[in-house]
Design a protein around this motif. Structure first.
Motif, PDB file in Angstrom:
ATOM      1  N   GLU A 115       0.742  -1.231  -0.060  1.00 42.15           N
ATOM      2  CA  GLU A 115       0.002  -0.022  -0.003  1.00 42.15           C
ATOM      3  C   GLU A 115       0.754   1.340  -0.076  1.00 42.15           C
ATOM      4  N   ALA A 116       1.896   1.251   0.829  1.00 36.78           N
ATOM      5  CA  ALA A 116       2.923   2.347   0.802  1.00 36.78           C
ATOM      6  C   ALA A 116       3.480   2.633  -0.638  1.00 36.78           C
ATOM      7  N   GLY A 117       4.024   1.590  -1.326  1.00 36.49           N
ATOM      8  CA  GLY A 117       4.484   1.728  -2.433  1.00 36.49           C
ATOM      9  C   GLY A 117       3.511   2.066  -3.570  1.00 36.49           C
ATOM     10  N   GLU A 118       2.242   1.908  -3.546  1.00 38.33           N
ATOM     11  CA  GLU A 118       1.330   2.433  -4.309  1.00 38.33           C
ATOM     12  C   GLU A 118       1.133   4.034  -4.012  1.00 38.33           C
ATOM     13  N   GLU A 119       1.028   4.265  -2.855  1.00 38.79           N
ATOM     14  CA  GLU A 119       0.924   5.595  -2.394  1.00 38.79           C
ATOM     15  C   GLU A 119       2.043   6.517  -2.657  1.00 38.79           C
ATOM     16  N   ALA A 120       3.132   5.812  -2.976  1.00 36.91           N
ATOM     17  CA  ALA A 120       4.471   6.610  -3.394  1.00 36.91           C
ATOM     18  C   ALA A 120       4.502   6.815  -4.894  1.00 36.91           C
ATOM     19  N   GLY A 121       3.551   6.381  -5.572  1.00 37.50           N
ATOM     20  CA  GLY A 121       3.617   6.475  -6.958  1.00 37.50           C
ATOM     21  C   GLY A 121       3.351   4.997  -7.628  1.00 37.50           C
ATOM     22  N   GLY A 122       3.716   3.970  -7.059  1.00 33.54           N
ATOM     23  CA  GLY A 122       3.596   2.597  -7.728  1.00 33.54           C
ATOM     24  C   GLY A 122       3.957   2.703  -9.114  1.00 33.54           C
ATOM     25  N   GLU A 123       3.017   1.890  -9.826  1.00 36.79           N
ATOM     26  CA  GLU A 123       3.293   1.783 -11.279  1.00 36.79           C
ATOM     27  C   GLU A 123       2.911   2.804 -12.200  1.00 36.79           C
ATOM     28  N   GLY A 124       2.107   3.687 -11.709  1.00 37.51           N
ATOM     29  CA  GLY A 124       1.448   4.701 -12.451  1.00 37.51           C
ATOM     30  C   GLY A 124       0.419   4.349 -13.213  1.00 37.51           C
ATOM     31  N   ARG A 125       0.080   3.066 -13.243  1.00 39.59           N
ATOM     32  CA  ARG A 125      -1.154   2.523 -14.054  1.00 39.59           C
ATOM     33  C   ARG A 125      -2.030   1.627 -12.910  1.00 39.59           C
ATOM     34  N   PRO A 126      -3.214   1.570 -13.495  1.00 36.82           N
ATOM     35  CA  PRO A 126      -4.007   0.531 -12.381  1.00 36.82           C
ATOM     36  C   PRO A 126      -3.444  -0.716 -12.271  1.00 36.82           C
ATOM     37  N   LEU A 127      -3.566  -1.080 -10.890  1.00 41.86           N
ATOM     38  CA  LEU A 127      -3.021  -2.559 -10.457  1.00 41.86           C
ATOM     39  C   LEU A 127      -4.048  -3.426 -10.891  1.00 41.86           C
ATOM     40  N   LEU A 128      -3.909  -4.571 -11.498  1.00 44.24           N
ATOM     41  CA  LEU A 128      -5.090  -5.504 -11.673  1.00 44.24           C
ATOM     42  C   LEU A 128      -4.858  -7.011 -10.886  1.00 44.24           C
ATOM     43  N   SER A 129      -3.674  -7.254 -10.408  1.00 44.88           N
ATOM     44  CA  SER A 129      -3.357  -8.524  -9.486  1.00 44.88           C
ATOM     45  C   SER A 129      -2.345  -8.194  -8.444  1.00 44.88           C
ATOM     46  N   ALA A 130      -2.505  -8.973  -7.541  1.00 47.22           N
ATOM     47  CA  ALA A 130      -1.472  -8.934  -6.312  1.00 47.22           C
ATOM     48  C   ALA A 130      -1.574 -10.241  -5.525  1.00 47.22           C
ATOM     49  N   CYS A 131      -0.553 -10.368  -4.825  1.00 43.82           N
ATOM     50  CA  CYS A 131      -0.348 -11.525  -3.943  1.00 43.82           C
ATOM     51  C   CYS A 131       0.212 -11.368  -2.714  1.00 43.82           C
ATOM     52  N   LEU A 132      -0.236 -11.995  -1.593  1.00 39.20           N
ATOM     53  CA  LEU A 132       0.113 -12.030  -0.075  1.00 39.20           C
ATOM     54  C   LEU A 132       0.742 -13.524  -0.008  1.00 39.20           C
ATOM     55  N   LEU A 133       1.744 -13.815   0.252  1.00 36.63           N
ATOM     56  CA  LEU A 133       2.331 -15.181   0.496  1.00 36.63           C
ATOM     57  C   LEU A 133       3.264 -15.276   1.716  1.00 36.63           C
ATOM     58  N   VAL A 134       2.928 -15.922   2.823  1.00 35.38           N
ATOM     59  CA  VAL A 134       3.726 -16.106   4.062  1.00 35.38           C
ATOM     60  C   VAL A 134       3.900 -17.661   4.178  1.00 35.38           C
ATOM     61  N   VAL A 135       5.004 -18.242   4.476  1.00 41.83           N
ATOM     62  CA  VAL A 135       5.231 -19.519   5.076  1.00 41.83           C
ATOM     63  C   VAL A 135       5.824 -19.449   6.283  1.00 41.83           C
ATOM     64  N   HIS A 136       5.258 -20.765   7.282  1.00 41.92           N
ATOM     65  CA  HIS A 136       5.785 -20.656   8.666  1.00 41.92           C
ATOM     66  C   HIS A 136       5.746 -22.014   8.993  1.00 41.92           C
TER      67      HIS A 136
END
Length: 220
Positions: A149-170
């Motif tokens: 979210e901070a990356g997008e607020e800082a400017g991100g890609e400058g285009r609409p983001l269509l996909s995203a992923c959150l992956l954690v292993v433990h």
């Protein structure tokens, strides 16, 4: 057209990745992680074969730097690749091929490495790393989410983001958290909604797998 990061939680030992882009289905191609071992990101003109190969190198005893060097040396099209690796000790390494398009950048910070290509500006990874470090008491997945979210607020890609992923292993061979938005008008708000709903039950999903007798009964 992708920005991402690998993170490690020193308190729990968890490793995780978060990634987003204006193309669809990014979670199937970019992030790879294994409990107790580390994680790999492979992006730009993405070669998903590099993720499992990188994990194999870490498993063989390579450090992040050694695994990265071996990947680059064995990849004939490395000039098109952007790669990041974190090993079990939390050491990080990254590679930008000469053909990776600007704006591109990477930031290494305690517990994380953030990077991107074809971004609106080179400050995006730094904003991600700062957000990741801001509250180490939060679950790793939350810290990774805030970094995106901070990356997008800082400017991100400058285009609409269509996909995203959150992956954690433990601890287990299966992911602790594996949430994906494959095609959405606003990928990060969609991923945020998914994570907020999954967060209260993430430990219960592990209990159901490893000790089903102890699992809570379903709410009718």
């Amino acid at each position: 057209m992708t920005f991402s990061l690998i993170g490690h939680c020193a308190r729990t030992g968890q490793f995780g990745c978060a990634v987003t882009t204006s193309a669809m289905g990014v979670g199937a191609r970019v992030p790879f992680a294994e409990a107790g071992l580390g994680a790999v990101l492979t992006q730009h003109r993405t070669d998903p074969r590099l993720g499992p190969r990188g994990l194999d190198l870490l498993r063989s005893g390579c450090s992040a730097e050694e695994a990265l060097a071996a990947l680059v040396a064995s990849t004939p099209h490395h000039r098109w690749r952007q790669i990041a690796i974190m090993d079990r000790a939390g050491r990080t390494a990254h590679f930008d091929g000469e053909a990776v398009k600007h704006a591109r950048a990477a930031v290494h910070a305690p517990g994380c490495v953030a990077l991107g290509n074809i971004m609106a500006n080179t400050g995006v990874p730094a904003a991600m790393a700062t957000a990741f470090a801001a509250d180490p008491g939060e679950p790793l997945a939350e810290r990774l989410m805030r970094a995106l979210e901070a990356g997008e607020e800082a400017g991100g890609e400058g285009r609409p983001l269509l996909s995203a992923c959150l992956l954690v292993v433990h601890e287990q061979r299966f992911p602790y958290v594996d949430l994906r938005v494959d095609l959405a008008d606003a990928a990060l708000p969609a991923l945020r909604l998914m994570w907020n709903r999954y967060r209260p039950d993430m430990d219960e999903h592990v209990v159901r797998a490893v000790d089903p007798e102890a699992a809570k009964p379903p709410v009718l």
